[in-house]
Scaffold this active site. Structure first.
Site, PDB file in Angstrom:
ATOM      1  N   ASP A  40     -28.488  17.830  14.341  1.00 54.81           N
ATOM      2  CA  ASP A  40     -27.262  18.574  14.604  1.00 54.81           C
ATOM      3  C   ASP A  40     -27.442  19.247  15.979  1.00 54.81           C
ATOM      4  O   ASP A  40     -28.570  19.363  16.475  1.00 54.81           O
ATOM      5  CB  ASP A  40     -27.094  19.631  13.493  1.00 54.81           C
ATOM      6  CG  ASP A  40     -26.020  20.633  13.810  1.00 54.81           C
ATOM      7  OD1 ASP A  40     -24.901  20.208  14.163  1.00 54.81           O
ATOM      8  OD2 ASP A  40     -26.299  21.849  13.732  1.00 54.81           O
ATOM      9  N   ASP A  50     -25.081  22.275  17.444  1.00 58.88           N
ATOM     10  CA  ASP A  50     -24.792  23.713  17.482  1.00 58.88           C
ATOM     11  C   ASP A  50     -25.588  24.460  16.431  1.00 58.88           C
ATOM     12  O   ASP A  50     -25.484  24.180  15.239  1.00 58.88           O
ATOM     13  CB  ASP A  50     -23.292  23.944  17.282  1.00 58.88           C
ATOM     14  CG  ASP A  50     -22.507  23.376  18.436  1.00 58.88           C
ATOM     15  OD1 ASP A  50     -22.778  23.763  19.578  1.00 58.88           O
ATOM     16  OD2 ASP A  50     -21.631  22.516  18.192  1.00 58.88           O
TER      17      ASP A  50
HETATM   18  C1  XBP Z   1     -20.517  23.018  15.149  1.00 57.62           C
HETATM   19  C2  XBP Z   1     -19.102  23.286  15.299  1.00 57.62           C
HETATM   20  C3  XBP Z   1     -18.477  23.024  16.566  1.00 57.62           C
HETATM   21  C4  XBP Z   1     -18.477  24.085  17.608  1.00 57.62           C
HETATM   22  C5  XBP Z   1     -17.296  23.885  18.514  1.00 57.62           C
HETATM   23  O1  XBP Z   1     -20.793  22.567  13.832  1.00 57.62           O
HETATM   24  O2  XBP Z   1     -18.438  23.643  14.357  1.00 57.62           O
HETATM   25  O3  XBP Z   1     -17.150  22.823  16.222  1.00 57.62           O
HETATM   26  O4  XBP Z   1     -18.412  25.361  17.024  1.00 57.62           O
HETATM   27  O5  XBP Z   1     -17.265  22.635  19.075  1.00 57.62           O
HETATM   28  P1  XBP Z   1     -22.098  21.709  13.557  1.00 57.62           P
HETATM   29  P2  XBP Z   1     -15.874  22.013  19.616  1.00 57.62           P
HETATM   30  O6  XBP Z   1     -23.241  22.430  14.210  1.00 57.62           O
HETATM   31  O7  XBP Z   1     -22.242  21.708  12.070  1.00 57.62           O
HETATM   32  O8  XBP Z   1     -21.881  20.331  14.118  1.00 57.62           O
HETATM   33  O9  XBP Z   1     -15.035  23.157  20.095  1.00 57.62           O
HETATM   34  O10 XBP Z   1     -16.245  21.080  20.724  1.00 57.62           O
HETATM   35  O11 XBP Z   1     -15.204  21.314  18.468  1.00 57.62           O
HETATM   36 MG    MG Z   2     -24.858  23.367  13.348  1.00 52.97          MG
END
Ligand code: XBP
Ligand code: MG
Length: 258
Positions: free
Chosen positions: A10, A12
């Site tokens: 993953d 973020d």
């Molecule tokens: C991460 C997210 C992403 C970011 C925003 O979730 O939810 O949506 O917060 O990204 P994970 P965008 O780590 O579970 O993948 O604004 O580009 O959508």
């Molecule tokens: Mg995440």
């Protein structure tokens, strides 16, 4: 028992702590640029993280918080415009070096590459954000380290749906038993498990520390570094000072046996 062939990450919260000081700030800048008086403070953003995907998160905010909304004819187009602006702010922040990788991430990527392990990304974030993070925290060549970068709208249903992991495994031609996932959140864990992947390491952060990680193989506060040990959480077994490939392989073998 399948041999471990790939590590799927993953982005973020897992590769880097991007949410509070990255995405959140970029959303607020986009709102300001659009003349909106919307502001997502740290606590509100923590609640909004329940919904993955930036466009989906803005939609959820409008639905649940009922902020002042200009008279727009096409709400999805309005949200998409806001989100494009947010992505520009966010990638600029990354270019300026605002967000480093989390401890142990580069060390493990390096070791896994050297050992010929396949690397992949499975994330809900926009592809441009992944490229910017890898490019500006590691280097322009870092994109080539990954055999698949599964991101954003490439699948219709974002996490907690398993689709992005299923897509990544399909691209790699690998089965769930041959991969191991790294996540940071409840939604991520759900996506991994529902994709049939049984070995899953969670590295928590401030926003996710009290999430339910039932089903994860291991929950730690970080991957750890020599001299900066990781801590097991949620009743996880004792861990070495840092998670290296040998330990990761043992975890995979153990959970496949279980
Ligand atoms: C991460 C997210 C992403 C970011 C925003 O979730 O939810 O949506 O917060 O990204 P994970 P965008 O780590 O579970 O993948 O604004 O580009 O959508
Ligand atoms: Mg995440």
């Amino acid at each position: 028992m399948s041999e471990l062939k790939a590590l799927l990450f993953d982005v973020d919260g897992t590769l880097a702590d991007t949410e509070r000081d990255g995405h959140r700030v970029a959303f607020n800048l986009a709102f300001r640029d659009a003349g909106l008086d919307w502001y997502w403070d740290e606590a509100l953003y923590g609640r909004l993280l329940e919904v993955t995907g930036g466009k989906e998160r803005i939609h959820h905010y409008i639905d649940t918080q009922r902020p002042l909304l200009p008279d727009v004819e096409d709400l999805p187009a309005f949200i998409a415009g806001l989100h494009r602006s947010k992505t520009q702010h966010y990638t600029r922040m990354l270019r300026e070096g605002a967000i480093p990788l989390r401890p142990g991430v580069l060390r493990l990527l390096d070791e896994a590459r050297a050992a010929g392990m396949v690397l992949g990304i499975a994330t809900t974030t926009t592809p441009a954000n992944v490229s910017a993070l890898l490019e500006f925290s590691i280097g322009p060549h870092a994109l080539e380290w990954f055999d698949v970068i599964a991101a954003g709208d490439v699948v219709p249903d974002k996490k907690p749906a398993p689709d992005i992991y299923l897509h990544a495994m399909q691209e790699l031609g690998l089965t769930p038993g041959e991969v191991m996932a790294f996540e940071d959140s409840f939604n991520g864990v759900r996506a991994v498990l529902d994709a049939g992947i049984q070995t899953l390491v969670v590295t928590v952060n401030d926003y996710t520390a009290d999430h339910d990680f039932t089903g994860a193989t291991l929950v730690v506060d970080s991957l750890g570094e020599p001299g900066s040990p990781c801590r097991p959480l949620n009743g996880s077994p004792a861990v070495p000072e840092y998670l290296d490939l040998a330990y990761i392989k043992r975890l995979h073998a153990g959970s496949a046996d279980a």
